[in-house]
Design a protein around this motif. Structure first.
Motif, mmCIF file in Angstrom:
data_model
loop_
_atom_site.group_PDB
_atom_site.id
_atom_site.type_symbol
_atom_site.label_atom_id
_atom_site.label_comp_id
_atom_site.label_asym_id
_atom_site.label_seq_id
_atom_site.Cartn_x
_atom_site.Cartn_y
_atom_site.Cartn_z
ATOM 1 N N TYR A 122 0.848 -1.192 0.000
ATOM 2 C CA TYR A 122 0.000 0.000 0.000
ATOM 3 C C TYR A 122 0.882 1.241 0.000
ATOM 4 C CZ TYR A 122 1.025 0.049 5.022
ATOM 5 O OH TYR A 122 1.663 0.069 6.240
ATOM 6 N N ALA A 123 0.276 2.358 -0.385
ATOM 7 C CA ALA A 123 1.018 3.615 -0.476
ATOM 8 C C ALA A 123 0.891 4.448 0.779
ATOM 9 C CB ALA A 123 0.522 4.424 -1.666
ATOM 10 N N PHE A 124 -0.255 4.311 1.450
ATOM 11 C CA PHE A 124 -0.512 5.203 2.575
ATOM 12 C C PHE A 124 -1.575 4.606 3.492
ATOM 13 C CE2 PHE A 124 -3.143 8.533 4.464
ATOM 14 C CZ PHE A 124 -2.186 9.179 5.229
ATOM 15 N N ALA A 125 -1.385 4.801 4.777
ATOM 16 C CA ALA A 125 -2.397 4.426 5.755
ATOM 17 C C ALA A 125 -2.502 5.543 6.780
ATOM 18 C CB ALA A 125 -2.041 3.109 6.440
ATOM 19 N N GLY A 126 -3.705 5.965 7.088
ATOM 20 C CA GLY A 126 -3.873 7.055 8.041
ATOM 21 C C GLY A 126 -5.300 7.198 8.499
ATOM 22 N N THR A 127 -5.490 8.096 9.457
ATOM 23 C CA THR A 127 -6.818 8.371 10.002
ATOM 24 C C THR A 127 -7.441 9.536 9.245
ATOM 25 O OG1 THR A 127 -6.117 7.616 12.190
ATOM 26 C CG2 THR A 127 -8.110 8.971 12.084
ATOM 27 N N VAL A 128 -8.673 9.348 8.825
ATOM 28 C CA VAL A 128 -9.365 10.382 8.053
ATOM 29 C C VAL A 128 -9.694 11.564 8.959
ATOM 30 C CG1 VAL A 128 -11.381 10.926 6.648
ATOM 31 C CG2 VAL A 128 -10.343 8.646 6.515
ATOM 32 N N ASP A 129 -9.192 12.752 8.617
ATOM 33 C CA ASP A 129 -9.470 13.961 9.388
ATOM 34 C C ASP A 129 -10.787 14.608 8.978
ATOM 35 O OD1 ASP A 129 -7.097 13.805 10.838
ATOM 36 O OD2 ASP A 129 -5.972 14.865 9.291
ATOM 37 N N ILE A 130 -10.977 14.730 7.662
ATOM 38 C CA ILE A 130 -12.146 15.424 7.124
ATOM 39 C C ILE A 130 -12.660 14.643 5.927
ATOM 40 C CG2 ILE A 130 -12.986 17.559 6.021
ATOM 41 C CD1 ILE A 130 -10.749 19.053 7.482
ATOM 42 N N THR A 131 -13.979 14.605 5.762
ATOM 43 C CA THR A 131 -14.569 14.047 4.550
ATOM 44 C C THR A 131 -15.408 15.112 3.860
ATOM 45 O OG1 THR A 131 -16.564 13.247 5.663
ATOM 46 C CG2 THR A 131 -14.680 11.740 5.549
ATOM 47 N N GLU A 132 -15.419 15.070 2.547
ATOM 48 C CA GLU A 132 -16.294 15.926 1.745
ATOM 49 C C GLU A 132 -17.144 15.012 0.867
ATOM 50 O OE1 GLU A 132 -13.699 20.045 1.193
ATOM 51 O OE2 GLU A 132 -13.725 18.560 -0.427
ATOM 52 N N ALA A 133 -18.428 14.947 1.180
ATOM 53 C CA ALA A 133 -19.353 14.122 0.407
ATOM 54 C C ALA A 133 -19.947 14.973 -0.709
ATOM 55 C CB ALA A 133 -20.458 13.578 1.311
ATOM 56 N N LEU A 134 -19.500 14.729 -1.935
ATOM 57 C CA LEU A 134 -19.926 15.536 -3.077
ATOM 58 C C LEU A 134 -20.925 14.807 -3.962
ATOM 59 C CD1 LEU A 134 -16.428 16.984 -4.062
ATOM 60 C CD2 LEU A 134 -18.135 17.966 -2.521
ATOM 61 N N GLY A 135 -21.343 13.634 -3.534
ATOM 62 C CA GLY A 135 -22.303 12.866 -4.310
ATOM 63 C C GLY A 135 -21.613 11.914 -5.253
ATOM 64 N N GLU A 136 -21.086 12.450 -6.344
ATOM 65 C CA GLU A 136 -20.419 11.583 -7.312
ATOM 66 C C GLU A 136 -19.072 11.089 -6.795
ATOM 67 O OE1 GLU A 136 -18.728 15.649 -8.434
ATOM 68 O OE2 GLU A 136 -20.532 14.803 -7.519
ATOM 69 N N VAL A 137 -18.459 11.832 -5.861
ATOM 70 C CA VAL A 137 -17.209 11.410 -5.238
ATOM 71 C C VAL A 137 -17.236 11.766 -3.759
ATOM 72 C CG1 VAL A 137 -15.814 11.675 -7.336
ATOM 73 C CG2 VAL A 137 -16.015 13.584 -5.750
ATOM 74 N N THR A 138 -16.377 11.083 -3.002
ATOM 75 C CA THR A 138 -16.151 11.425 -1.603
ATOM 76 C C THR A 138 -14.658 11.693 -1.440
ATOM 77 O OG1 THR A 138 -17.953 9.994 -0.872
ATOM 78 C CG2 THR A 138 -16.341 10.662 0.796
ATOM 79 N N GLN A 139 -14.316 12.887 -0.952
ATOM 80 C CA GLN A 139 -12.912 13.239 -0.764
ATOM 81 C C GLN A 139 -12.525 13.062 0.700
ATOM 82 O OE1 GLN A 139 -12.187 16.308 -4.471
ATOM 83 N NE2 GLN A 139 -12.177 17.157 -2.431
ATOM 84 N N LEU A 140 -11.414 12.372 0.900
ATOM 85 C CA LEU A 140 -10.888 12.120 2.236
ATOM 86 C C LEU A 140 -9.605 12.904 2.418
ATOM 87 C CD1 LEU A 140 -11.230 8.212 2.317
ATOM 88 C CD2 LEU A 140 -12.998 9.931 2.752
ATOM 89 N N TYR A 141 -9.477 13.561 3.575
ATOM 90 C CA TYR A 141 -8.292 14.362 3.873
ATOM 91 C C TYR A 141 -7.572 13.762 5.073
ATOM 92 C CZ TYR A 141 -10.205 17.977 0.787
ATOM 93 O OH TYR A 141 -10.693 18.660 -0.299
ATOM 94 N N PHE A 142 -6.268 13.566 4.919
ATOM 95 C CA PHE A 142 -5.424 13.023 5.979
ATOM 96 C C PHE A 142 -4.296 14.013 6.261
ATOM 97 C CE2 PHE A 142 -7.053 9.692 3.299
ATOM 98 C CZ PHE A 142 -7.453 8.668 4.148
#
Length: 366
Positions: A297-317
């Protein structure tokens, strides 16, 4: 309509150097887009082509004719500015006809040119209106029409959509694309800070940075094969993630170990024995990151913020594994993903989506 060549072009204001060694060959029928950060010189370069700024050194030629000392009005160029610059007391028809009247064209020639341009731009029903009776998008179309009637060799657009709201920008961008389809032999150069405009309109994109050209290529070439970390992060939204790592396996497939024990992943970018152990930056676009339960894997972390945009969900670490340029890793997952905030997520990417940069330069271009 015209080939345009810039050879070893330099621009300085006194002792302040703005642009260096600009070499560019623009073919007839291309729509070239200049992009880059504020202050990179993209509008200055456009104005040099127009003749509104003097070229300090180097040569500009159109259809093989040197243009450095040719006045703007004689270069066969029409420019559309950020501001519409319409005469408020003149109708749409009069605004579009003005340059032709000044040039001494006959009434029949003027009427024919104005009517043809109005038809292309869907302005026929508005020809007798004053600019104040038009929307922002319609006014910009009038400004474009004023350029079309002159039948220039080269069209120059200097951020023509930046004064429009978001919906009008989208609509007018589509209209410009349709206009180019109707005028396939027209050579156009377009300056914008909006990479969506660049990606959707351009035959080729010229990315400017550090007083010169960082990369030239088709929109997808720049997206899929950025030459440097600068281009990699400038093209694409959100920007490409850059993770610190090192090369631990070489060959046609490169094995990468991410810093701080973040993980291990492979890339289709080839490397040599001389690269073994080299510290690199591993680039993965947010939209290419996918959850995994596998060992690589490239990265493992705890999700700080999510942005639910409908067609996509953006996760910020937020992570110490990110490069020095950023402390945030972003994943852009297709569809709706609920309840991930505060959760541990492990991400990977396909080998052909993993970019490797050594000393800021892609291994693909060595």
């Amino acid at each position: 309509m015209a080939d345009l060549i810039l050879k070893d072009v330099v621009k300085s204001y006194g002792d302040v150097n703005v642009l260096n060694d600009i070499n560019l060959d623009i073919k007839t029928g291309e729509l070239i887009v200049f992009v880059g950060p504020s202050g990179c010189g993209k509008s200055t370069l456009l104005r040099m082509i127009a003749g509104l700024e003097k070229i300090t050194d180097g040569t500009l030629s159109i259809d093989g004719e040197p243009m450095n000392d040719v006045p703007p009005a004689q270069r066969g160029i029409a420019m559309v500015f950020q501001s519409y610059a319409l005469y408020p007391h003149m109708t749409v028809r009069e605004n579009m006809a003005f340059a032709l009247r000044i040039a001494g064209k006959s009434k029949d020639e003027i009427d024919s040119a104005v009517n043809a341009a109005a038809d292309k731009l869907q302005l026929t029903d508005y020809l007798d209106r004053l600019p104040k009776a038009l929307s922002g998008g319609q006014r910009q179309r009038v400004a474009i029409g004023r350029a079309i009637v002159r039948d220039p060799k080269v069209y120059l657009f200097d951020e023509p959509l930046s004064n429009l709201d978001a919906a009008l920008r989208v609509a007018t961008r589509i209209e410009i694309a349709q206009l180019k389809e109707q005028m396939p032999d027209s050579t156009m150069i377009y300056v914008t800070h909006d990479q969506v405009e660049a990606m959707t309109l351009a035959s080729r994109i010229v990315v400017l940075a550090n007083k010169g050209i960082a990369q030239v290529g088709s929109p997808l070439e720049l997206y899929e094969r950025p030459r440097s970390t600068f281009v990699a992060q400038f093209i694409g939204s959100p920007a490409m993630n850059l993770l610190a790592g090192k090369i631990v396996g070489t060959g046609e497939v490169t094995t990468l170990e991410l810093s701080d024990g973040a993980g291990r992943i492979t890339s289709n970018y080839p490397s040599t024995e001389a690269d073994m152990g080299a510290e690199v930056e591993v680039g993965i676009r947010p939209e290419d990151m996918v959850p995994t339960d596998g060992p690589d894997y490239a990265f493992a972390g705890t999700v700080d913020i999510t942005e639910a945009l409908g067609e996509v969900t953006q996760l910020y670490f937020t992570t110490p594994s990110a490069s020095e340029d950023t402390d945030t890793v972003i994943a852009k997952l297709h569809g709706i993903h609920r309840g991930l905030r505060g959760q541990q997520v492990t991400l990977t990417a396909a080998p052909d989506k993993v970019h490797v940069f050594k000393d800021g330069v892609s291994l693909h271009y060595r």
